[in-house]
Design an enzyme around this catalytic site. Sequence first.
Site, PDB file in Angstrom:
ATOM      1  N   GLU A 782      -3.045   5.302   6.338  1.00  0.00           N
ATOM      2  CA  GLU A 782      -3.409   5.637   7.714  1.00  0.00           C
ATOM      3  C   GLU A 782      -2.847   7.023   8.032  1.00  0.00           C
ATOM      4  OE1 GLU A 782      -5.183   3.755   9.911  1.00  0.00           O
ATOM      5  OE2 GLU A 782      -5.518   2.227   8.380  1.00  0.00           O
ATOM      6  N   LYS A 797      -5.045  -6.842  11.099  1.00  0.00           N
ATOM      7  CA  LYS A 797      -6.168  -7.486  10.404  1.00  0.00           C
ATOM      8  C   LYS A 797      -6.022  -9.003  10.420  1.00  0.00           C
ATOM      9  CE  LYS A 797      -6.660  -3.404   7.445  1.00  0.00           C
ATOM     10  NZ  LYS A 797      -6.501  -2.827   6.087  1.00  0.00           N
TER      11      LYS A 797
END
Length: 936
Positions: A782, A797
């Site tokens: 990220e 997630k």
Amino acid sequence: ATMKAVASFHLFAVLATWSIADAFLPYWTPVPSSVSTTARFSAVATKEATSAESILTPKGSRHSWEVHKFGGASLATAELYKTVGDLLVSEASGKDDGAVPTMAIVSARGGMTDQLVKVVDSALVDFELAKTVLHEAVEGQIELLGELAPPEITAKIEANIRNDAHDILLLVQSLRMINTVPPVTMEVVTGYGEIWSAQTLNAYLQTKNLPCEWIDARPILMVQSDSAGLGEKGAASTGGVMPLWKETSDNLATWWNTVGMERGMLDCDYKTGVSPIVVVTGFVASTIDGVPTTLKRSGSDYSATIFAKLLGASRVTMWKNTDGVYTADPRRVPEAFSIDSLKYDEALELAYFGAQVLHPSAMVPCIDDSIPVYVRNIFNPAFEGTVVQGRSPTLKETASSGKTFNWRAKKGIIPIKGITSVDKVALVTLEGASAIGGSSVAERFMGTMADNNINALIITQASSESSICVAVPENEGDKAVEALRSSFELELARSTVGSLSVNKGMSIVAIVGEGMASHSGISATLMTSLARANVNIRLIAQGSSERQIAVVVDKDDATRALRAAHMAFTLSETTASVVLLGSSGAIGKAFVKQLQTQRRTLIDELGVCPRVMIAANSRTMAIADTAKGLPIDQLNEQLGRDSAVVSDLDRLSEEIKADVNPHRVVIDCTNNDRVAEYYEHWMSSGIDIISPSRQIVAGPLDVYSRVCEAQHESNANWQYSSSVGSALPVLATLRDLVETGDKVHKIQGSVSGTLAYILSTFNEETSFSEALAQAVAKDFTESDMREDLSGFDMARKVIILARQLGIDVELEDVEVESFLTEDMAANENMKAEDLQPIDAEMKQKYKEAAANGHELRYKFEIVTETGKCRCFLDAVDKKDPLFRLKSIENLVSFETDRYSASPLIIKGAAAGPDLAAAGIFSDLLRLTRAYSSERA
């Protein structure tokens, strides 16, 4: 002197209004104007008696007449007059077997009628302005005339025009005495535009040394008119004007055997390509008493079909500036295209509901004599355009066949021909009149409308409450309500009628086609397409002919409704207006590349064309200035150009909301919380969203629930499958399991591409921080690597998966094991080398796992029965599916009732911007399939 002048003006007004037939004769009779009126009529009669050639069958011609009509837009400049003249010469030269006798019906020069209307309207309040406007109109026509022919041809015409202008000025000046404008006066003055235009075109034709002449239709075309004045501009009716066929036919025959004979039109050698060209004024006519009148606004079409019937013409061609009749207004539906053919009945329906095809009245003469009407492009004469001919089967004939087909089952067959609309409509509704009785309500309601000359465009009635709703022109809405309020005054006072109301700002959208009567599924397709476009229907009606279905919608939704219906019936490829956020980022660039490569596949295989209307990054955004969108191969280059603007989510929202395309989608590649705040707003407006962002879907539960509610209420699509597993079908599989009734007991696996790569790469030779540096170099992490290393990326997630199972879980409910110390977690500018302090610890964990034949994996686990969710580092053995997890892979295992003996496993590559972009593209593919299914 003043009194004499006033009396003279008044006398002229009376004469011009009620007895001006004598003034028209010099325009068309070959006898010198110095001869008395009686002598002129005698001369005409004598010539007609000596020769009786029929105009219907010109001597020597193997062809019937052909009639061509040209509107003001085709006659706006000298170059356009030349284009029209050359086109007529070309059409008249005919075919291999000889020339064709040709008649041209012309409107006034573009804008002239409006100028003459202004002359009359301004005369009462500002005579000097009237003089100025008339002077501009006259000089413009004369200047144009001078560009077309030499002085020996134009001198007489110029004198005629100036004399006409003088008479007009006297006429409008006299209006100040009566302080009003009689309708016939307006018709007299505006008719001069056609008279000047016909002479101008004929002047150019004279330079071609062809037998040609112009006709002032006023002493020829006799009509009976039920109304006075010009009528509404653009109205779909000629206002009850009926030709007097015998009288007009006799007048035309007289002209042919007098003026036509003198001009050599009766002795043309058609075999050598010579034929007569007659230019006739459209729009104008006279009553049997010689009172000037018109065929109302846009009545030149009617003039063309009237003369076509009188001549027994083989065809009428209406020359426009488009390639025929379009499936929809191309200004509102860019995907519209030309229709090859229409039946008269279909054209009538389209015209009634606002399509600029032909006026309904104008088609009647051609219907009577089965004369085909062609609509062609003056700028593209090689194109065949649209032909209107033949009648549709009657309902009895359709019913007798006994066959009905679902239109989708017949590939290549489209049951509708066009989609059109009427704007500026109001709905007038009377509710709750059950106490009176349905038949009585309808009789009184419609009687009141008729008595007050209110035009009911659509009528619907609900028998349960004896309620009636009609669509009327918006400017008649208040008048209708007042009239009905007076008619039902007693019932309203006694509450035997519930209410009477008017809703303005509406539009009618109608689909038209003869195929409706024998095909099912038409209404369903229309209604589904409008619902998908978030268009609210206020009224629905199907015509008794079963050739049209009309709905009333808010005017702001009309264009979107037109485009939605047009796409739904496969009249054009379905287009999706795309807003791409983060287009210059790593994932955005990868997506643009894939879209550029796969766009043709979407068009060819699914019939859906995605068009990027807005591209944006955190600094600038580029907005397309046409419906074709931004060039995909230069998308990010647009962000650096002068046309780009500062990124502004509020402006972006207004732009996408204003887009009339029914299929609008925002693709968010940013993972930005500020952008995510707009999801609710966008979906409330019916805008679809595709995003791998987990800001909302894994965010605070109340925000997530609110956005879900907005999605359901607006029926918008929210595709976020790429938020878990990139392009892997993780969420799609989970939804399938739940929706098919399988019970999911446990989900586990690893859905962090970054940690999968690090844990598969580091060993005794490669430290943890070095493996992290390699992941960063490959764009696996990220933008803030702490999201990966803290376990929060995987935790989000996990939340997404858990919420699909109905588990209301927040981020703080997930047990998360982090790789970071407190100091590391607080470092906003973390680099890979900052992880060196934990290298030794991680190396030791690696050795311990390896000693036992295990592999280190960062995994998650969701237990449905307890709702427990956790993310943790684990040393897995060879029996665990994660043992063989490769460095770029994700793996998810589902234990369910069906998959109890052996779990269902999804495994595959999921790391990097290319795979993330592939996941977004998969979501776009799912969305386009939904768009495409509306057409299937």
